[in-house]
Design an enzyme around this catalytic site. Structure first.
Site, PDB file in Angstrom:
ATOM      1  CG  ASP A   1      -4.578  -6.579  -1.888  1.00 37.85           C
ATOM      2  OD1 ASP A   1      -5.805  -6.685  -1.950  1.00 37.85           O
ATOM      3  OD2 ASP A   1      -3.951  -6.520  -0.828  1.00 37.85           O
TER       4      ASP A   1
ATOM      5  CG  HIS B   1       0.441 -13.136   2.137  1.00 38.69           C
ATOM      6  ND1 HIS B   1       0.302 -13.878   3.275  1.00 38.69           N
ATOM      7  CD2 HIS B   1      -0.692 -12.410   2.000  1.00 38.69           C
ATOM      8  CE1 HIS B   1      -0.879 -13.618   3.796  1.00 38.69           C
ATOM      9  NE2 HIS B   1      -1.505 -12.727   3.054  1.00 38.69           N
TER      10      HIS B   1
HETATM   11  N1  ACO Z   1       8.813  -6.142  -3.165  1.00 41.40           N
HETATM   12  C1  ACO Z   1      10.172  -6.263  -3.004  1.00 41.40           C
HETATM   13  N2  ACO Z   1      10.750  -6.915  -1.978  1.00 41.40           N
HETATM   14  C2  ACO Z   1       9.917  -7.463  -1.053  1.00 41.40           C
HETATM   15  C3  ACO Z   1       8.514  -7.382  -1.165  1.00 41.40           C
HETATM   16  C4  ACO Z   1       7.961  -6.697  -2.267  1.00 41.40           C
HETATM   17  N3  ACO Z   1       6.644  -6.582  -2.414  1.00 41.40           N
HETATM   18  N4  ACO Z   1       7.945  -8.011  -0.104  1.00 41.40           N
HETATM   19  C5  ACO Z   1       8.957  -8.474   0.635  1.00 41.40           C
HETATM   20  N5  ACO Z   1      10.157  -8.149   0.066  1.00 41.40           N
HETATM   21  C6  ACO Z   1      11.498  -8.550   0.555  1.00 41.40           C
HETATM   22  C7  ACO Z   1      11.908  -7.697   1.749  1.00 41.40           C
HETATM   23  O1  ACO Z   1      12.667  -6.559   1.356  1.00 41.40           O
HETATM   24  C8  ACO Z   1      12.750  -8.684   2.552  1.00 41.40           C
HETATM   25  O2  ACO Z   1      14.019  -8.754   1.962  1.00 41.40           O
HETATM   26  P1  ACO Z   1      15.311  -9.062   2.901  1.00 41.40           P
HETATM   27  O3  ACO Z   1      15.079 -10.409   3.509  1.00 41.40           O
HETATM   28  O4  ACO Z   1      16.449  -9.029   1.925  1.00 41.40           O
HETATM   29  O5  ACO Z   1      15.352  -7.961   3.915  1.00 41.40           O
HETATM   30  C9  ACO Z   1      12.063 -10.027   2.310  1.00 41.40           C
HETATM   31  O6  ACO Z   1      11.393  -9.882   1.041  1.00 41.40           O
HETATM   32  C10 ACO Z   1      11.038 -10.397   3.391  1.00 41.40           C
HETATM   33  O7  ACO Z   1      10.150  -9.298   3.556  1.00 41.40           O
HETATM   34  P2  ACO Z   1       9.454  -8.915   4.932  1.00 41.40           P
HETATM   35  O8  ACO Z   1       8.983  -7.502   4.855  1.00 41.40           O
HETATM   36  O9  ACO Z   1      10.359  -9.282   6.066  1.00 41.40           O
HETATM   37  O10 ACO Z   1       8.240  -9.927   4.919  1.00 41.40           O
HETATM   38  P3  ACO Z   1       6.912  -9.779   5.746  1.00 41.40           P
HETATM   39  O11 ACO Z   1       6.346 -11.137   5.871  1.00 41.40           O
HETATM   40  O12 ACO Z   1       7.153  -9.015   7.002  1.00 41.40           O
HETATM   41  O13 ACO Z   1       5.999  -8.835   4.821  1.00 41.40           O
HETATM   42  C11 ACO Z   1       4.386  -8.039   3.305  1.00 41.40           C
HETATM   43  C12 ACO Z   1       4.916  -9.260   4.086  1.00 41.40           C
HETATM   44  C13 ACO Z   1       4.119  -6.853   4.281  1.00 41.40           C
HETATM   45  C14 ACO Z   1       3.044  -8.396   2.655  1.00 41.40           C
HETATM   46  C15 ACO Z   1       5.424  -7.614   2.242  1.00 41.40           C
HETATM   47  O14 ACO Z   1       5.646  -8.697   1.342  1.00 41.40           O
HETATM   48  C16 ACO Z   1       4.993  -6.362   1.474  1.00 41.40           C
HETATM   49  O15 ACO Z   1       5.255  -5.245   1.944  1.00 41.40           O
HETATM   50  N6  ACO Z   1       4.327  -6.520   0.280  1.00 41.40           N
HETATM   51  C17 ACO Z   1       3.828  -5.405  -0.477  1.00 41.40           C
HETATM   52  C18 ACO Z   1       2.512  -4.915   0.132  1.00 41.40           C
HETATM   53  C19 ACO Z   1       1.357  -5.851  -0.140  1.00 41.40           C
HETATM   54  O16 ACO Z   1       1.145  -6.298  -1.260  1.00 41.40           O
HETATM   55  N7  ACO Z   1       0.585  -6.125   0.910  1.00 41.40           N
HETATM   56  C20 ACO Z   1      -0.613  -6.965   0.810  1.00 41.40           C
HETATM   57  C21 ACO Z   1      -0.523  -8.115   1.720  1.00 41.40           C
HETATM   58  S1  ACO Z   1      -1.889  -9.200   1.421  1.00 41.40           S
HETATM   59  C22 ACO Z   1      -3.224  -8.508   2.187  1.00 41.40           C
HETATM   60  O17 ACO Z   1      -3.143  -7.760   3.117  1.00 41.40           O
HETATM   61  C23 ACO Z   1      -4.496  -8.885   1.610  1.00 41.40           C
END
Ligand code: ACO
Length: 430
Positions: free
Chosen positions: A365, A307
């Site tokens: 979720d 998140h």
């Molecule tokens: N699985 C594996 N790796 C992940 C995940 C995941 N679900 N989420 C983040 N990471 C990793 C990224 O690869 C990144 O790694 P790095 O630093 O080595 O490059 C690091 O964690 C940070 O991730 P970002 O994408 O920069 O974090 P951001 O805050 O932009 O993204 C997000 C948050 C979009 C929710 C992300 O965690 C994600 O895509 N999760 C899966 C989708 C999801 O569940 N979304 C629901 C959000 S809650 C809602 O809307 C109600």
């Protein structure tokens, strides 16, 4: 009175004082509004990870602690002791209602649940295989063509009527979007039912027989609505605020919010999460999927994990997990393989240093899809249900923005990396 605090920014021989604003909770905020005028510089923050675009009194999140407050009240207390329409009142008006105020509000919402009869034709214009979110974006946007008498954003009473209409009609719109895709007749709302029961009935009743709403399922539905009601300046809420900053009407703004919510990184994650759990299929395939999520060369992510703000447990996920157990128990879905996979996946990910180091925890979720599927909803309805729940949050933030005397059109700046001015080349010389 304490001296106002400032931060100093020094560059290129210039020194600029930036006021430090103190919130009632959360980190201090540097006020950079005069930065361009005084320093001829912009700030660069794609994804707004460090930028506050507004002030707000509605919702507070402490991502480190895993805390979510609506008007100061913790989400777990609201999920436990309150119900969705009371939370709607709280978000919209700022305080918990008295018994009389709540009754009046519930009556008002109930009386606005029907759609203009002509709107049925709108639904019928879509292909039967349209995603219900596509239908919702279209139909909610079209509300501005049906409810002209509540589109004047400068009239507080019209704003209030539009707010009530949106909260009241969204379940009808979501349910009709579903009915249309499965080829069943639209079910009209029933004013003797509570908000959640009415929605379940509009989704699952057919004219050929009586439909009785199970109170445990209605409570679980209401809890899902409550847990998704608002979440401060997330992508769809910021979209609503940006659309509204130009003076667009409320129905157009909420349609913009629905469009933004649709994406798999936001509201589409519950659908993506359940699809992922089904693809994993059984707990023995979990290591393979965890390895894929960790592989930088694989775009796969664990859906329902991570998140932008929560760097600890999402407090909504904890309540949702409890609800999943209750609902599956009630429905007699024991030994559900998806729930078993979800629980083991959660444990495996939490025990893996990749996820703990990056502070990736289950979000709301992760469990909501399991409950919705057990209730009988297809995955395509998960995001529409999120949209209907979040409508009150969007509307409350929209209302707050319009009541804010500092409101300006939203207009971000950019770091331009394209060509500088050059002369047009005639086509034969290219
Ligand atoms: N699985 C594996 N790796 C992940 C995940 C995941 N679900 N989420 C983040 N990471 C990793 C990224 O690869 C990144 O790694 P790095 O630093 O080595 O490059 C690091 O964690 C940070 O991730 P970002 O994408 O920069 O974090 P951001 O805050 O932009 O993204 C997000 C948050 C979009 C929710 C992300 O965690 C994600 O895509 N999760 C899966 C989708 C999801 O569940 N979304 C629901 C959000 S809650 C809602 O809307 C109600």
């Amino acid at each position: 009175m304490a001296e106002p605090r400032t931060a100093k920014l020094t560059f290129d021989g210039k020194e600029i004082e930036l006021p430090i604003l103190s919130p009632t909770a959360g980190p201090d905020v540097l006020d950079i509004r005069k930065l361009y005028a005084q320093g001829d510089v912009f700030t660069y923050d794609p994804g707004f990870t460090s930028t506050a675009a507004c002030d707000s009194t509605i919702t507070f999140i402490d991502g480190g602690k895993g805390e979510l407050l609506h008007r100061g009240y913790p989400i777990d207390q609201l999920a436990e002791k309150s119900h969705y329409l009371e939370v709607c009142y709280l978000l919209l008006y700022g305080e918990l209602p008295s018994a009389a105020a709540l009754e009046k509000f519930e009556t008002t919402i109930t009386q606005h649940t029907m759609l203009h009869e002509q709107m049925g034709n709108f639904f019928r214009g879509f292909r039967r295989d349209a995603h219900p979110m596509a239908v919702m974006v279209g139909v909610v946007g079209a509300m501005s063509a049906f409810y002209h008498d509540s589109t004047d954003i400068n009239d507080p009473r019209q704003r209030e009527i539009a707010s009530h209409r949106l909260i009241a009609k969204m379940p009808t719109i979501a349910a009709w979007a579903y009915k249309y895709t499965i080829g069943q007749p639209f079910v009209y709302p029933r004013n003797d039912l509570d908000y959640a029961s009415n929605f379940l009935r509009m989704c699952f009743a057919v004219p050929a027989e009586e439909y009785h709403v199970d109170p445990v399922l209605a409570r679980a539905m209401d809890r899902i609505f409550t847990l998704h009601a608002d979440h401060e300046q997330n992508a769809s809420t910021s979209t609503v605020r940006l659309a509204s900053s130009s003076g667009a009407n409320p129905f157009a703004c909420i349609a913009a919010g629905i469009a933004c919510l649709w994406g798999p990184a936001h509201g589409g994650a519950n659908q993506a999460c359940l699809e992922m759990l089904k693809e994993i299929g059984s707990p023995d395939r979990i290591p393979e999927f965890i390895a894929r999520a960790k592989d930088k060369d694989d775009p796969f992510r664990l859906m329902g994990f991570g998140h932008r703000v929560y760097k600890n447990f999402d407090p909504r996920a904890t309540v949702m997990k409890q609800s999943a157990d209750e609902v599956l128990d009630l429905l007699g879905v024991e030994n559900n393989p998806i729930l078993a996979t979800a629980k083991e996946l959660e444990q495996a990910a939490l025990a893996d240093p990749y996820f703990s180091e990056k502070k990736l925890f289950p979000n709301v979720d992760f469990y909501s899809g399991i409950i919705l599927e057990a209730m009988g909803f297809p995955t395509s309805m998960f995001t529409p249900i999120f949209a209907l729940s979040r409508t009150v949050g969007w509307i409350s933030q929209w209302k707050e923005q319009l009541e804010d005397p500092q409101m300006k059109i939203g207009r971000p700046r950019q770091l331009y990396l394209g060509d500088t001015a050059r002369d047009y080349t005639e086509i034969e010389s290219r």
